[in-house]
Scaffold this motif. Structure first.
Motif, PDB file in Angstrom:
ATOM      1  N   ARG A 128       0.769  -1.318   0.152  1.00  0.00           N
ATOM      2  CA  ARG A 128       0.065   0.006  -0.037  1.00  0.00           C
ATOM      3  C   ARG A 128       0.998   1.174  -0.042  1.00  0.00           C
ATOM      4  O   ARG A 128       0.578   2.189  -0.851  1.00  0.00           O
ATOM      5  CB  ARG A 128      -0.863  -0.071   1.178  1.00  0.00           C
ATOM      6  CG  ARG A 128      -2.084   1.011   1.054  1.00  0.00           C
ATOM      7  CD  ARG A 128      -2.955   0.776   2.212  1.00  0.00           C
ATOM      8  NE  ARG A 128      -3.710  -0.420   2.403  1.00  0.00           N
ATOM      9  CZ  ARG A 128      -3.531  -1.480   2.910  1.00  0.00           C
ATOM     10  NH1 ARG A 128      -2.783  -1.467   3.967  1.00  0.00           N
ATOM     11  NH2 ARG A 128      -4.388  -2.636   2.921  1.00  0.00           N
ATOM     12  N   ASP A 129       1.941   1.177   0.829  1.00  0.00           N
ATOM     13  CA  ASP A 129       2.862   2.484   0.977  1.00  0.00           C
ATOM     14  C   ASP A 129       3.466   2.580  -0.479  1.00  0.00           C
ATOM     15  O   ASP A 129       3.829   3.749  -1.063  1.00  0.00           O
ATOM     16  CB  ASP A 129       3.915   2.334   1.927  1.00  0.00           C
ATOM     17  CG  ASP A 129       3.136   2.246   3.471  1.00  0.00           C
ATOM     18  OD1 ASP A 129       1.991   2.975   3.428  1.00  0.00           O
ATOM     19  OD2 ASP A 129       3.768   1.883   4.218  1.00  0.00           O
ATOM     20  N   ALA A 139       1.189   4.004  -3.171  1.00  0.00           N
ATOM     21  CA  ALA A 139       0.951   5.341  -2.834  1.00  0.00           C
ATOM     22  C   ALA A 139       1.970   6.317  -3.146  1.00  0.00           C
ATOM     23  O   ALA A 139       1.960   7.483  -3.931  1.00  0.00           O
ATOM     24  CB  ALA A 139       0.541   5.684  -1.313  1.00  0.00           C
ATOM     25  N   PRO A 144       2.343   5.566  -7.678  1.00  0.00           N
ATOM     26  CA  PRO A 144       1.290   4.915  -8.518  1.00  0.00           C
ATOM     27  C   PRO A 144       1.413   4.391  -9.747  1.00  0.00           C
ATOM     28  O   PRO A 144       0.417   3.639 -10.071  1.00  0.00           O
ATOM     29  CB  PRO A 144       0.212   6.129  -8.251  1.00  0.00           C
ATOM     30  CG  PRO A 144       0.842   7.381  -8.082  1.00  0.00           C
ATOM     31  CD  PRO A 144       2.128   7.221  -7.620  1.00  0.00           C
TER      32      PRO A 144
END
Length: 478
Positions: A84-85, A88, A91
């Motif tokens: 997820r990091d 983010a 992207p």
């Protein structure tokens, strides 16, 4: 021009100084009788032959340094948070990660594809297990490799193995730019030099990093020597030492794809996977022996080892013991082997390319081996048995599977987690220096003697502070 290194503790010698000229070690002793162009005071540092890592995957190991490192993840939540990091932060970029190992997690399972998709969104994500024989793939990546859905090893929601894994790995590789590959290769090779390693054996293959990557790596201006092995039956690529390395007879224990005689203790429905039979193994050995090439195979499980031994027997009937033994064919990993099998392979000149850090990471009564195999785990990686049989041992890391850490590797071979399976420190050190050069068929075995190539490492408290290769300093702590 002569460079004189003084104030040294030279491994295996009473000498305190050594002279280097023209890429060669020209003198060892105490009081240099000639004139030196440059003098370097090592102030009591230890000088040893440089290490050889006999089994690496340079690009994948470099991507562990430049991509998503999951080796420290302690739960599936750690993995999902890391994905997820990364998404983010970048992207638009596919995610290449490596190193998860669910066997010590509280959940005792990896994330599902649905959980991975929730963290990754529409980003293609490839996350190889620590043994690189299975991987998690996001739906966005699977859509780039549709053949994976009908291939052996497909799972609708779990890790992919076998051909399904190869398909998604190929799609993930296609998402890497040439610049990313080159950066990963350079990062790894520079790191290897900083660990006192002057030579690595790249175990490439069509399903590992591909031919383009292999050719680029062999052409790279590198701080360390790269000896290339190509894991495929067929023509030998230019520059390759042989058709060996990761030519798979089976898979890995962690991914439950190593081929076993009896089912896995923690998965009684499977005994792993075997990819080559004795006839195919023998045909490859015969073809390579007759062509003057080194052959070799990746082999881990006891059923796979038995198939390899049967293949060597068949090949011996065709080319004879002398020709087969003279070729110095290699076996990678060789984790489940009996004393009788070791004796037979030693007679046929086989080199055992093994990884002691496997035992350090997964051995012992509570380790992954015991989870997968139960009581059978105690017999794994029997270095003492291999050495007693007379097999040449060549130590490596299988990076990125375990780290490039030569002294830790020596320690792991000595302090084996099964009593009686370890070897003494001198033998372990030799396996990580001389053994790798013998495995590659090199005439010089790395010894520090006058007239030999000036290739050595300088150490303080087991920390490499200088690597000299053929007389040129390739790494130095400033």
């Amino acid at each position: 021009m002569t460079t004189l290194f003084t104030g040294a503790r030279v491994h295996g010698s009473p000498a305190t100084s050594l002279a280097v000229a023209g890429g060669l070690l020209t003198w060892l002793g105490h009081d240099y009788p000639g004139q030196a162009t440059t003098t370097v005071d090592l102030a009591g540092a230890l000088v040893t032959p440089a290490f050889v890592d006999a089994h690496v995957h340079a690009t994948a190991a470099g991507l562990l340094r430049t991509g998503l490192d999951l080796t420290a993840a302690t739960s599936l939540t750690d993995v999902l948070d890391a994905v997820r990091d990364r998404v983010a932060a970048a992207p638009a970029e596919p995610v290449w990660g490596h190193g998860w190992d669910e066997t010590a997690w509280p959940d005792n399972r990896p994330p599902t594809r649905a959980e991975l998709d929730a963290a990754a969104g529409d980003t293609p994500v490839y996350l190889s297990r620590v043994d690189v024989h299975s991987a998690l793939a996001s739906t966005a990546l699977v859509e780039l490799a549709p053949a994976a859905r009908t291939a052996p090893g497909w799972s609708p929601d779990g890790p992919l193995t076998r051909d399904a894994h190869h398909h998604v790995r190929g799609a993930a590789r296609a998402g890497l730019s040439a610049e990313q590959r080159h950066a990963a290769q350079r990062a790894f090779l520079t790191h290897a030099a900083s660990r006192g390693v002057a030579s690595v054996h790249e175990c490439g293959g069509p399903d590992i990093a591909g031919r383009e990557d292999f050719d680029e790596l062999l052409a790279l201006d590198s701080p360390v020597e790269v000896v290339g092995y190509w894991g495929e039956r067929g023509p030998c690529p230019p520059g390759a030492r042989g058709l060996a390395g990761d030519l798979f007879v089976d898979g890995a224990l962690g991914s439950r794809t190593a081929a076993l005689h009896a089912p896995y203790t923690d998965a009684p429905h499977t005994s792993g996977a075997r990819y080559l039979d004795a006839e195919q193994i023998a045909a490859h050995l015969v073809a390579c022996t007759e062509a003057g090439r080194q052959a070799g195979f990746h082999v881990i499980g006891d059923a796979a080892v038995a198939e390899v031994v049967a293949g060597f027997r068949r090949a011996e009937k065709v080319v004879g013991e002398q020709a087969l033994a003279g070729s110095r064919h290699r076996l990678e990993h060789l984790e489940m082997i009996t004393a009788e099998q070791a004796d037979e392979l030693a007679r046929l000149g086989v080199v055992a390319s093994v990884q002691p850090l496997f035992d350090a990471a997964w051995g012992g009564r509570e380790g992954m081996y015991a989870q997968r195999l139960g009581a059978r785990a105690a017999a794994l990686n029997p270095f003492a048995t291999l050495a007693a049989a007379g097999l040449t041992l060549a130590f490596g890391s299988d990076a990125p599977v375990t780290p490039v850490d030569p002294w830790a590797t020596v320690d792991a071979a000595v302090h084996h987690r099964t009593p009686g399976s370890g070897i003494d420190e001198a033998a372990a050190f030799a396996a990580h220096t001389r053994g790798g050069r013998i495995a590659a068929g090199q005439d010089w075995t790395g010894d520090l003697t006058p007239g030999a190539p000036a290739t050595f490492a300088v150490w303080r408290e087991r920390r490499c502070v200088r690597l000299v290769r053929d007389g040129t300093t390739m790494f130095e702590v400033s």
